[in-house]
Write a protein that holds these residues in place. Structure first.
Motif, PDB file in Angstrom:
ATOM      1  N   ALA A  93       4.296   3.781  -5.442  1.00  0.00           N
ATOM      2  CA  ALA A  93       5.803   2.928  -5.441  1.00  0.00           C
ATOM      3  C   ALA A  93       5.686   1.851  -6.803  1.00  0.00           C
ATOM      4  O   ALA A  93       6.978   1.441  -6.923  1.00  0.00           O
ATOM      5  N   PRO A 132       0.832  -1.147  -0.388  1.00  0.00           N
ATOM      6  CA  PRO A 132      -0.060   0.124  -0.439  1.00  0.00           C
ATOM      7  C   PRO A 132       0.993   0.943  -0.276  1.00  0.00           C
ATOM      8  O   PRO A 132       0.410   2.486  -0.485  1.00  0.00           O
ATOM      9  N   ASP A 133       2.049   1.490   0.341  1.00  0.00           N
ATOM     10  CA  ASP A 133       2.850   2.693   0.743  1.00  0.00           C
ATOM     11  C   ASP A 133       4.160   2.332   0.716  1.00  0.00           C
ATOM     12  O   ASP A 133       5.105   3.259   1.150  1.00  0.00           O
ATOM     13  N   GLY A 134       4.334   1.205  -0.511  1.00  0.00           N
ATOM     14  CA  GLY A 134       5.959   1.159  -0.823  1.00  0.00           C
ATOM     15  C   GLY A 134       5.855  -0.112  -2.218  1.00  0.00           C
ATOM     16  O   GLY A 134       5.381  -0.138  -2.422  1.00  0.00           O
ATOM     17  N   GLU A 166      12.398   4.666  -3.514  1.00  0.00           N
ATOM     18  CA  GLU A 166      11.239   5.020  -2.677  1.00  0.00           C
ATOM     19  C   GLU A 166      12.005   6.614  -1.994  1.00  0.00           C
ATOM     20  O   GLU A 166      10.606   7.616  -1.175  1.00  0.00           O
ATOM     21  N   ARG A 224       5.321  10.940  -1.883  1.00  0.00           N
ATOM     22  CA  ARG A 224       4.068  10.044  -1.760  1.00  0.00           C
ATOM     23  C   ARG A 224       2.724  10.564  -2.186  1.00  0.00           C
ATOM     24  O   ARG A 224       2.600  12.043  -1.977  1.00  0.00           O
ATOM     25  N   GLY A 225       1.899   9.970  -2.935  1.00  0.00           N
ATOM     26  CA  GLY A 225       0.986  10.500  -2.947  1.00  0.00           C
ATOM     27  C   GLY A 225       0.410  11.366  -4.170  1.00  0.00           C
ATOM     28  O   GLY A 225      -0.656  11.415  -4.270  1.00  0.00           O
TER      29      GLY A 225
END
Length: 151
Positions: A143, A5-7, A131, A136-137
């Motif tokens: 990612a 979800p975030d990477g 990364e 992000r976003g």
């Protein structure tokens, strides 16, 4: 492969126990292989360009003969067309020797090293750079690629 979800996805996340220096070393090894891939491409350029030149020489010889210069046409045909580029070798043989002697063993070593030291996870160094550098976003900074029904 499910996207984290975030990477990065699992294949691009550092396995437990793999230290920074190992990731950096594997990144350097991968970069060296990429440079070798480019060198190999140059050999194929050399191979194809030399072959093209050989056929162009044939055209030049034909035109010289047509223009009344058969001695020059024969000189090109007998001295240059079909000639080895180095003793005993046409360009395809150089490419084959490079593949067998250097490129193939290098690819195998890099793959084995990555398998043994990073559980086969490739491009960890680059994934970690991504990364660090992505926002992000933000659009265009995801990612990884979006999940598809085929996964």
């Amino acid at each position: 492969m499910q996207e984290h979800p975030d990477g990065p996805d699992r294949q691009h996340r550092r396995p437990d126990g793999v230290d920074d220096t190992t990731v950096e070393a594997l990144g350097a090894l991968s970069k060296a292989l990429e440079t070798t891939e480019r060198a190999r491409g140059r050999l194929y350029d050399f191979h194809q360009m030399t072959g093209t030149a050989d056929f162009q020489l044939e055209r030049a010889a034909d035109l010289l003969e047509e223009a009344g210069h058969p001695e020059w046409a024969e000189k090109i045909r007998s001295e240059i067309i079909g000639r080895n580029v180095i003793p005993g070798h046409w360009t395809f043989q150089i490419v084959e020797r490079y593949d067998d002697t250097y490129y193939g063993p290098f690819r195998e070593l890099e793959a084995t090293c990555t398998r043994e030291l990073a559980h086969g996870r490739r491009h960890l160094y680059e994934a970690e750079l991504k990364e660090q550098r992505r926002t992000r976003g933000r659009p265009g900074h995801a990612a990884g690629p979006p999940a598809t029904d085929e996964e």
